[in-house]
Design an enzyme around this catalytic site. Structure first.
Site, PDB file in Angstrom:
ATOM      1  N   PHE A 191      10.788 -17.104 -48.981  1.00  0.00           N
ATOM      2  CA  PHE A 191      10.090 -16.536 -50.141  1.00  0.00           C
ATOM      3  C   PHE A 191      10.530 -17.186 -51.455  1.00  0.00           C
ATOM      4  O   PHE A 191      10.032 -16.800 -52.510  1.00  0.00           O
ATOM      5  CB  PHE A 191      10.317 -15.020 -50.198  1.00  0.00           C
ATOM      6  N   GLY A 239       9.675 -11.159 -43.818  1.00  0.00           N
ATOM      7  CA  GLY A 239      10.555 -12.267 -44.190  1.00  0.00           C
ATOM      8  C   GLY A 239      11.508 -12.645 -43.072  1.00  0.00           C
ATOM      9  O   GLY A 239      12.177 -13.673 -43.138  1.00  0.00           O
ATOM     10  N   THR A 240      11.573 -11.783 -42.052  1.00  0.00           N
ATOM     11  CA  THR A 240      12.460 -12.042 -40.911  1.00  0.00           C
ATOM     12  C   THR A 240      12.075 -13.365 -40.263  1.00  0.00           C
ATOM     13  O   THR A 240      10.892 -13.721 -40.221  1.00  0.00           O
ATOM     14  CB  THR A 240      12.320 -10.882 -39.899  1.00  0.00           C
ATOM     15  N   HIS A 267      23.197 -22.972 -44.118  1.00  0.00           N
ATOM     16  CA  HIS A 267      23.159 -21.530 -44.386  1.00  0.00           C
ATOM     17  C   HIS A 267      24.541 -20.912 -44.206  1.00  0.00           C
ATOM     18  O   HIS A 267      25.432 -21.509 -43.602  1.00  0.00           O
ATOM     19  CB  HIS A 267      22.180 -20.824 -43.435  1.00  0.00           C
ATOM     20  N   HIS A 268      24.664 -19.656 -44.679  1.00  0.00           N
ATOM     21  CA  HIS A 268      25.884 -18.869 -44.480  1.00  0.00           C
ATOM     22  C   HIS A 268      26.142 -18.692 -42.972  1.00  0.00           C
ATOM     23  O   HIS A 268      25.209 -18.753 -42.159  1.00  0.00           O
ATOM     24  CB  HIS A 268      25.741 -17.504 -45.162  1.00  0.00           C
ATOM     25  N   GLY A 301      14.971  -2.558 -42.651  1.00  0.00           N
ATOM     26  CA  GLY A 301      16.214  -3.327 -42.827  1.00  0.00           C
ATOM     27  C   GLY A 301      16.800  -3.098 -44.210  1.00  0.00           C
ATOM     28  O   GLY A 301      17.496  -3.955 -44.749  1.00  0.00           O
ATOM     29  N   ALA A 302      16.518  -1.891 -44.768  1.00  0.00           N
ATOM     30  CA  ALA A 302      16.865  -1.606 -46.166  1.00  0.00           C
ATOM     31  C   ALA A 302      18.368  -1.670 -46.454  1.00  0.00           C
ATOM     32  O   ALA A 302      18.764  -1.857 -47.602  1.00  0.00           O
ATOM     33  CB  ALA A 302      16.324  -0.232 -46.544  1.00  0.00           C
ATOM     34  N   LYS A 360      24.129 -16.240 -40.408  1.00  0.00           N
ATOM     35  CA  LYS A 360      22.716 -16.414 -40.029  1.00  0.00           C
ATOM     36  C   LYS A 360      22.632 -16.579 -38.517  1.00  0.00           C
ATOM     37  O   LYS A 360      23.330 -17.419 -37.937  1.00  0.00           O
ATOM     38  CB  LYS A 360      22.109 -17.629 -40.740  1.00  0.00           C
ATOM     39  N   GLY A 369      20.421  -3.909 -45.089  1.00  0.00           N
ATOM     40  CA  GLY A 369      20.920  -5.282 -44.890  1.00  0.00           C
ATOM     41  C   GLY A 369      21.005  -6.056 -46.200  1.00  0.00           C
ATOM     42  O   GLY A 369      20.646  -5.546 -47.263  1.00  0.00           O
ATOM     43  N   THR A 413      12.441 -22.142 -42.112  1.00  0.00           N
ATOM     44  CA  THR A 413      11.946 -23.073 -43.144  1.00  0.00           C
ATOM     45  C   THR A 413      12.027 -24.517 -42.652  1.00  0.00           C
ATOM     46  O   THR A 413      11.094 -25.302 -42.844  1.00  0.00           O
ATOM     47  CB  THR A 413      12.780 -22.923 -44.435  1.00  0.00           C
TER      48      THR A 413
HETATM   49  N1  LIG Z   1      11.964 -15.240 -45.613  1.00  0.00           N
HETATM   50  C1  LIG Z   1      12.998 -15.409 -46.444  1.00  0.00           C
HETATM   51  O1  LIG Z   1      12.853 -15.875 -47.581  1.00  0.00           O
HETATM   52  C2  LIG Z   1      14.375 -15.018 -45.966  1.00  0.00           C
HETATM   53  C3  LIG Z   1      15.481 -15.119 -46.824  1.00  0.00           C
HETATM   54  C4  LIG Z   1      16.716 -14.692 -46.342  1.00  0.00           C
HETATM   55  C5  LIG Z   1      16.838 -14.165 -45.057  1.00  0.00           C
HETATM   56  N2  LIG Z   1      15.741 -14.131 -44.252  1.00  0.00           N
HETATM   57  C6  LIG Z   1      15.771 -13.531 -42.911  1.00  0.00           C
HETATM   58  O2  LIG Z   1      15.785 -12.121 -43.070  1.00  0.00           O
HETATM   59  C7  LIG Z   1      16.397 -11.520 -41.920  1.00  0.00           C
HETATM   60  C8  LIG Z   1      17.464 -10.530 -42.366  1.00  0.00           C
HETATM   61  O3  LIG Z   1      18.503 -11.237 -43.023  1.00  0.00           O
HETATM   62  P1  LIG Z   1      19.756 -10.446 -43.650  1.00  0.00           P
HETATM   63  O4  LIG Z   1      20.709 -11.498 -44.110  1.00  0.00           O
HETATM   64  O5  LIG Z   1      19.278  -9.421 -44.620  1.00  0.00           O
HETATM   65  O6  LIG Z   1      20.323  -9.714 -42.349  1.00  0.00           O
HETATM   66  P2  LIG Z   1      21.259  -8.420 -42.264  1.00  0.00           P
HETATM   67  O7  LIG Z   1      21.893  -8.463 -40.922  1.00  0.00           O
HETATM   68  O8  LIG Z   1      22.123  -8.314 -43.474  1.00  0.00           O
HETATM   69  O9  LIG Z   1      20.213  -7.189 -42.323  1.00  0.00           O
HETATM   70  C9  LIG Z   1      19.348  -6.842 -41.279  1.00  0.00           C
HETATM   71  C10 LIG Z   1      19.224  -5.311 -41.295  1.00  0.00           C
HETATM   72  O10 LIG Z   1      18.184  -4.940 -40.388  1.00  0.00           O
HETATM   73  C11 LIG Z   1      18.566  -3.716 -39.817  1.00  0.00           C
HETATM   74  N3  LIG Z   1      17.754  -3.428 -38.622  1.00  0.00           N
HETATM   75  C12 LIG Z   1      17.962  -3.833 -37.331  1.00  0.00           C
HETATM   76  N4  LIG Z   1      17.008  -3.337 -36.533  1.00  0.00           N
HETATM   77  C13 LIG Z   1      16.168  -2.632 -37.314  1.00  0.00           C
HETATM   78  C14 LIG Z   1      14.972  -1.896 -37.060  1.00  0.00           C
HETATM   79  N5  LIG Z   1      14.452  -1.786 -35.827  1.00  0.00           N
HETATM   80  N6  LIG Z   1      14.356  -1.275 -38.101  1.00  0.00           N
HETATM   81  C15 LIG Z   1      14.865  -1.367 -39.337  1.00  0.00           C
HETATM   82  N7  LIG Z   1      15.999  -2.042 -39.656  1.00  0.00           N
HETATM   83  C16 LIG Z   1      16.644  -2.672 -38.640  1.00  0.00           C
HETATM   84  C17 LIG Z   1      20.051  -3.884 -39.540  1.00  0.00           C
HETATM   85  O11 LIG Z   1      20.694  -2.638 -39.335  1.00  0.00           O
HETATM   86  C18 LIG Z   1      20.497  -4.600 -40.810  1.00  0.00           C
HETATM   87  O12 LIG Z   1      20.933  -3.672 -41.812  1.00  0.00           O
HETATM   88  C19 LIG Z   1      16.909 -12.692 -41.069  1.00  0.00           C
HETATM   89  O13 LIG Z   1      15.953 -12.976 -40.061  1.00  0.00           O
HETATM   90  C20 LIG Z   1      16.972 -13.843 -42.066  1.00  0.00           C
HETATM   91  O14 LIG Z   1      16.865 -15.101 -41.455  1.00  0.00           O
HETATM   92  C21 LIG Z   1      14.513 -14.541 -44.682  1.00  0.00           C
END
Ligand SMILES: NC(=O)c1ccc[n+]([C@@H]2O[C@H](COP(=O)([O-])OP(=O)(O)OC[C@H]3O[C@@H](n4cnc5c(N)ncnc54)[C@H](O)[C@@H]3O)[C@@H](O)[C@H]2O)c1
Length: 256
Positions: free
Chosen positions: A116, A87-88, A143-144, A5-6, A147, A8, A154
């Site tokens: 995190f 973190g997903t 949240h934004h 997800g690099a 989401k 994102g 959490t």
């Molecule tokens: N744990 C934490 O502290 C924390 C904090 C913020 C967000 N999150 C979670 O992190 C996740 C991502 O949030 P975001 O705002 O960055 O989302 P985002 O949509 O900006 O980014 C997600 C990225 O994942 C990519 N992706 C999709 N399928 C993939 C695959 N099979 N392999 C690799 N990459 C793939 C997408 O193309 C996209 O670029 C969400 O589930 C969100 O709830 C967790």
């Protein structure tokens, strides 16, 4: 180090944080939506499939994608001996149970944390301490508007921990209670209602309101920027090789 997800919002922030850490080296970036594109200021080109992690010799992979993709990535990590920091959010109980058994059975370890931000981890711990002393509690998570999942991971974990601290079973997925008005939120765990707000401009905010006769205790944490998650992510990357099996939450890493 590799990042799923690099491209994102979170993944790009993790890439920058890893690049800035002298103890870590970013060698693989996986994101099908950005495959073939340079993502990283150091010129790393994104790949579409997890095999790029193995080719680059990744020891720890971080995942910020979406629940279905992250579950598949976790299976790949467990099967290929790559430690995972996930973190997903938005996993079902069944997927979490599967990840637990895969990482407990294999060579690779996993740290999964729905939040995190160290302040949010402390909020959950403080909520657990307060829980036995207040008969009523409500959680509001904000949240934004992009989401995808609601309630937040959490909020759900906080609800489960409050229920456990009160001596009740943590409960399953959030559900509407029959006969209860929708505006009262959904039950995140027995006796703990959760309300979700989605609003442009917000990042990630959690409020736990405890009430008993004549007093209210409010705990609130605000992540104002995605940088708030990075100290926790870097800590997990550094500790996961030595944390055997499947660890949920940052508490054991912080010693709380
Ligand atoms: N744990 C934490 O502290 C924390 C904090 C913020 C967000 N999150 C979670 O992190 C996740 C991502 O949030 P975001 O705002 O960055 O989302 P985002 O949509 O900006 O980014 C997600 C990225 O994942 C990519 N992706 C999709 N399928 C993939 C695959 N099979 N392999 C690799 N990459 C793939 C997408 O193309 C996209 O670029 C969400 O589930 C969100 O709830 C967790």
């Amino acid at each position: 180090m590799g990042v799923f997800g690099a491209g994102g919002r979170m993944g790009a922030t993790v890439c920058a944080a890893v690049n800035a850490d002298p103890e870590l080296e970013l060698v693989a970036a996986v994101d099908p939506a950005y495959a073939g594109k340079e993502l990283d200021p150091a010129g790393l080109v994104a790949s579409s499939a997890p095999e790029a992690m193995a080719e680059a010799g990744v020891q720890v992979a971080v995942d910020f994608t979406l629940a279905s993709a992250a579950a598949a990535n976790a299976r790949w990590c467990a099967g290929n001996g790559v430690h995972a920091v996930i973190g997903t959010t938005g996993f079902s109980e069944a997927v979490l149970a599967e990840m637990k058994s895969l990482f407990e059975a294999g060579q690779a370890n996993c740290v999964l944390a729905p939040n995190f931000a160290i302040g949010a981890v402390l909020l959950m711990r403080f909520a657990e301490l307060a829980a036995p002393w207040f008969e009523t509690v409500e959680i509001v998570e904000l949240h934004h508007d992009a989401k995808l999942d609601a309630p937040s991971g959490t909020a759900m974990l906080t609800a489960a921990r409050i229920a456990s601290a009160r001596g009740r079973a943590p409960g399953g997925p959030a559900r509407a209670q029959s006969g209860v008005l929708p505006a009262r939120g959904v039950e995140g765990a027995p006796g703990v209602n959760v309300h979700s707000v989605r609003l442009r401009g917000l990042v990630a905010h959690h409020e736990v309101l405890f009430g008993t006769a004549g007093q209210v205790l409010t705990l609130r944490h605000d992540s104002l920027d995605r940088a708030s998650f990075m100290p926790g992510v870097l800590l997990a990357i550094k500790q996961v090789p030595a944390r055997r099996g499947f660890t949920v939450g940052l508490d054991p890493l912080l010693g709380i």
